[in-house]
Design an enzyme around this catalytic site. Sequence first.
Site, PDB file in Angstrom:
ATOM      1  N   GLY A 510      -1.336   2.417   5.328  1.00  0.00           N
ATOM      2  CA  GLY A 510      -0.858   3.531   4.518  1.00  0.00           C
ATOM      3  C   GLY A 510      -1.958   4.535   4.298  1.00  0.00           C
ATOM      4  O   GLY A 510      -3.140   4.227   4.448  1.00  0.00           O
ATOM      5  N   GLY A 512      -2.878   8.188   1.911  1.00  0.00           N
ATOM      6  CA  GLY A 512      -2.410   9.073   0.851  1.00  0.00           C
ATOM      7  C   GLY A 512      -3.540   9.869   0.258  1.00  0.00           C
ATOM      8  O   GLY A 512      -4.686   9.763   0.706  1.00  0.00           O
ATOM      9  N   VAL A 517      -4.851   2.739   2.634  1.00  0.00           N
ATOM     10  CA  VAL A 517      -4.492   1.369   2.285  1.00  0.00           C
ATOM     11  C   VAL A 517      -4.577   0.523   3.549  1.00  0.00           C
ATOM     12  O   VAL A 517      -4.068   0.907   4.598  1.00  0.00           O
ATOM     13  CB  VAL A 517      -3.068   1.270   1.714  1.00  0.00           C
ATOM     14  N   ASP A 628      10.152   6.298 -12.434  1.00  0.00           N
ATOM     15  CA  ASP A 628      10.366   6.533 -11.013  1.00  0.00           C
ATOM     16  C   ASP A 628      10.990   5.303 -10.351  1.00  0.00           C
ATOM     17  O   ASP A 628      10.527   4.818  -9.322  1.00  0.00           O
ATOM     18  CB  ASP A 628       9.046   6.923 -10.341  1.00  0.00           C
TER      19      ASP A 628
END
Length: 793
Positions: A510, A512, A517, A628
Site C-alpha cells: 500500500g 499513501g 505499507v 467512516d
Amino acid sequence: MFTFTLRLFSLLLISTTTSTATAQPYQATDHFLLDCGASSTTTSFSRRWSGDEHSEFLPFNSHVTSFLSTPTAQYPPPPENLYTTSRIFNTSSFTYKFPVSQGPKFLRLHFYPATYSNLKENQSFFSVSSNGYSLLTNFSASRTSCFLSQPRPKVSSFFKEFIIYVKDTQILNITFTPSPNSYAFINGIEIVSMPENLHFKAEKYKYLDQISGPVVDNYTALETIYRLNVGGGQISSKDDTGLYRSWDGDDNYIFGASFGLTWGMDSPIVYTTNTPNYTAPEIVYQTQRSMGLLSQHYNLTWALPVDSGFYYLLRLHFCNIIPQYTKKFQMVFKIFINNQTAEHEADPFFWTQGSGCPVYKDYGVYVVDPDGKGNKQDLWLALHPFYGQYLDGYLNGLEVFKLNMTGNLSSPNPERSCTTPPSRLTYPIKEKKKKTPYGVILGCVGGGLVMFSLLVLMVLCYRRRTMGKSSPRVTSKSFRSLLPSDRCHSYTLKEVKFATDEFNENCVIGNGGFGKVYKGYMEKTRNTVAIKRLNKSSSQGFHEFQTEIAMLSKLRHVHLVSLIGYCDENGEMILVYEYMAQGTLQEHVYNTNNPPLSWKTRLSICIGAAKGLHYLHTCGKRRIIHRDVKSTNILLDEKWVAKLSDFGLSKLGSKDPLKTHVSTLVKGSLGYIDPEYCKTKQLTDKSDVYSFGVVLLEVLCSRPVILRRLSDEQVSLVTWGKSCYRRGTLHEIIDPKLSGEIAPECLRKFGEVANSCLHEEGSERPSMEDVVWGLEFALQLQDIANEAVPENQ
Ligand SMILES: *[C@@H]1O[C@H](CO)[C@@H](O)[C@H](O)[C@H]1NC(C)=O
Ligand SMILES: *[C@@H]1O[C@H](CO)[C@@H](O)[C@H](O)[C@H]1NC(C)=O
Ligand SMILES: *[C@@H]1O[C@H](CO)[C@@H](O)[C@H](O)[C@H]1NC(C)=O
Ligand SMILES: *[C@@H]1O[C@H](CO)[C@@H](O)[C@H](O)[C@H]1NC(C)=O
Ligand SMILES: *[C@@H]1O[C@H](CO)[C@@H](O)[C@H](O)[C@H]1NC(C)=O
Ligand SMILES: *[C@@H]1O[C@H](CO)[C@@H](O)[C@H](O)[C@H]1NC(C)=O
Ligand SMILES: *[C@@H]1O[C@H](CO)[C@@H](O)[C@H](O)[C@H]1NC(C)=O
Ligand SMILES: *[C@@H]1O[C@H](CO)[C@@H](O)[C@H](O)[C@H]1NC(C)=O
Ligand SMILES: *[C@@H]1O[C@H](CO)[C@@H](O)[C@H](O)[C@H]1NC(C)=O
Ligand SMILES: *[C@@H]1O[C@H](CO)[C@@H](O)[C@H](O)[C@H]1NC(C)=O
C-alpha cells in the site's frame, strides 16, 4: 496443637506487619548470588555475583571433578555475564552448602545450555536435590529451554525457582548428581530470603474438586511455574519488591481469540496490611486485562501447560484501575480453574471492603495424571462475567506454584526434543494487488494520529479520576514501561528491515500520503504483519509518536484492528499492525473474483463489525464516533473475523453525557453519510448506525452504494433498498448468489435491522447494542431454519 501454634504464629506476624510492613521495603536477610565457574565477582541482572571458585560454599571434596567452562562460540551470545561460565560435574554428586537463617528461601538455579568443553548440551542429564527434597530428576536443561521456546521467542537461558523452608539446621544444601554417562552443570545459584507469611500460611488454601489438599506448611517445597504480569509486560528481577522475582507477560497463554482489553495507569498503588507492598510490584497492579463490556458470551481464558500429577497453587492478583468501577456489587464475575468454579461471585471491591485496593486470592487444584507418565497438560483459568451494572471481569497478576509430592518436585523432561529453530519462513510475495486493505491500513495509521489526541484526552480524564488529584506527569519512559511489551512490541530497525527485506518494493502492499505499507514477516514472533513506515518528513515529534503508540495500544478489542508494535529507532517512525489476510469486506462482496461468501459468514462478519462499533461507542466515558463506517473499513483476518479499521475521521463525543452530539464539519464517504448529520452538522453515534445500515445493504445485495448506470430509482442503494423493504420485495434484490440460502424469517429480521438503521431521524435509529442483538437474533433464525430443513433441500 500443630495448627494452633501456626495460627498463633501467623497472628503475631499479621500484627507486626500492621505496624512495620507498609513502612519498610522487604530486606532479605539472606541474599547469596553465586556465579558458578567464575573466579571473581561479576555483574548480572544489575546485581553483583561472587565467583564460586575457592568459595566457602564449596566444601573440599577430593572425589569430585568439577571444572570451569566457557561456552563455545556457536551459541547466541550469553545475555548476561553469569552465563559465560559454568561449573560442571562429570563423576559423582556434588554439594553446595549455604549457611542461612531459618525461614522460607527462594532458590533459583540458572542455566544456559551450551557446549561446555566439548560436552554437548543435549548429553547433560542430572538430578538436583536440596534439604531432602528432590527438585529435578534426570533433568535436561537443553530440552527445557526448547520447551520454553515453544510459545515464546527462543529462550537461550532460563532459571528454575524453588521455595524451600529452611529449618533450624540453618543450612541450605544443594546437591547435583549427574545421570549415568552424563554430566551436570550449573551457571548460577541465587538464594534470597522471603517474608515468612508470603506463601506459608496458617489457613488452609481453598482447594477445588477435593475436599482438602495438602497444607502449605514449613514441610512443603514449592516450585514457581508461572509468574505473570497480566495485561502488562515483563518485569525484570531488579524491578521487583526486593525479592528479585521476574514477571512475564501473559499474552502467550491466552486461549482462543478473545484477548480482552489491557489497561494501565501509573498512579501509585495503595497497599494494605493484608496485601503488603512486597506482595507484587506496583506495575503488576497498575496493569490488567479485562474482558471489556461485551463479554456475556465468552470466557477470558488462559491455558498454562503444567506437569500432571501434582497439586498446584494459583495466586490471582486483583486491583481496580478502571475508574468507572467504584463500589461493591457493581461488577461481579466468576472464576473457573480447570473448568470448575473457583469463585462463584468474584468482586474485588467486596474483598477489599469497597476500597478497590490490591488483593490476592489463593486456590489449590490437583492436576490428575491420566496415564501416570507425568506429561504436560494445560491448566485452565477462565473469567466469566456474572452480574452487576457492568458485565466484566479482570485480572492483574497470576502466580502458579507446584507443590511437592512426597518430597519430590520432579517431572519427566518435556517430550518434544529440540528441532532446529525454523529459519525465516517464506511467504509468497503477492504481485501488487489492486484494491487491498492497505488503503485501509494506511487510513488506520493516519487515523491513529487523529485518534491519538482523542485518546490522550480520555486517558487523562481517566487518570485524574483514579488519582482523585492532579494527574501525574507522564514521561515517555513510564509509558514504555506500561506498554504490554509483548503485544505492543518495540521492534529494532534491524528486525523491521529483515521483515521487509530492506523495505523491498516487492513487499509494498500500500501507498499513501503518510508513507508506504509493507507486508512483513517478523522472525522473532513468527507472524506476518502490516508495517507502516511514516515519511521522515512527517512533522510529528518523537515524543508524540511514542505517546500515540502507548495510547493506541490501549484500545483493544477483538473487532478492532490492533497495533502490535512500533519502531522508533534512528529517527524512523514505523507502526506494526496485525496483518489482515483476507483484506476488506468489500473485496469479498462485489467487484471481485473472490468466491462468494456464504450468508452465515456474511452475518457473522456483520455481527463482529457491529460489536466493534458498539465497543467504540461505549468503551470510554466519552463515546468515540468512527465517522467512516463502510465496507472497505471492515477488514477480515484469516479466520474471517471482522475488524474495524481506519479511525482517520473518528471523533470523541461530548464530555457532557447528556449532550449526544458534537458539531463538526461534515466528513465521511459518499453514499454512507447520515443525511441528518449533513443537514444539522451535528455528529452523533447514530450517524455511525446509519452508515452501518448501508453496509448491511451492501452485504445483502452485493452492489456498490452508488451505481450510476442504473435507473434513477436504483442509483442509490439506500433509497432502493428502503423502498423494496417497504414494498416487501427485499428478497428480489438480494445477491443472486445467495438465493435460496437465506431463510425468509432471517431475511425479515435482517431487513428490519437495516431499515431501522437507515431511519431519517437519528433518534429513531437503534443503538449499536440493539443492532448486535438484532443481527444475532437473525443468525439464530437462520440456524433454526437450517436445522429444520435438511441440507439437500
Ligand atoms: C514499601 O513501602 C515503603 C513505604 O511505605 C517504602 O519505603 C518501600 O520502598 C516500599 N517497598 C517497595 C518494595 O516498594
Ligand atoms: C571428567 O572431566 C575431566 C576433566 O575434563 C576428565 O579428565 C575426566 O576424564 C572426566 N570424567 C569422566 C567420567 O568423563
Ligand atoms: C545431540 O545433538 C547432536 C547434534 O547436535 C546429535 O547428533 C546427537 O544425536 C544428539 N544427542 C542426543 C543424545 O540427543
Ligand atoms: C542436606 O540437608 C539435609 C537436610 O538439612 C540433610 O538431611 C542432608 O544430609 C544434607 N546433605 C548433605 C550432603 O549435606
Ligand atoms: C534420562 O532421560 C533420557 C532422555 O529421556 C533417557 O534416555 C535416559 O535413559 C534417562 N536416564 C535415566 C537414568 O533415567
Ligand atoms: C514448622 O511448623 C511447626 C508446626 O507449626 C512448628 O512447630 C515448627 O516450629 C515450625 N518449624 C520452623 C522451622 O518454623
Ligand atoms: C476445559 O475446557 C477446555 C475447553 O474450554 C477443554 O479443552 C479442556 O480439556 C477442559 N479441561 C479440563 C481439565 O476438563
Ligand atoms: C466458561 O467456562 C466454564 C467452565 O469451564 C464453562 O462451564 C462455560 O460453559 C464457559 N462459557 C463459555 C461462554 O464458554
Ligand atoms: C511434601 O514433602 C514433605 C516432606 O517430604 C511431606 O511431608 C509432604 O507430605 C509432601 N507433600 C505432599 C503433598 O506430598
Ligand atoms: C521423583 O519423581 C521423578 C519423576 O516422577 C522420579 O523419576 C524420581 O525417581 C523421584 N525421585 C524420588 C527421590 O522419589
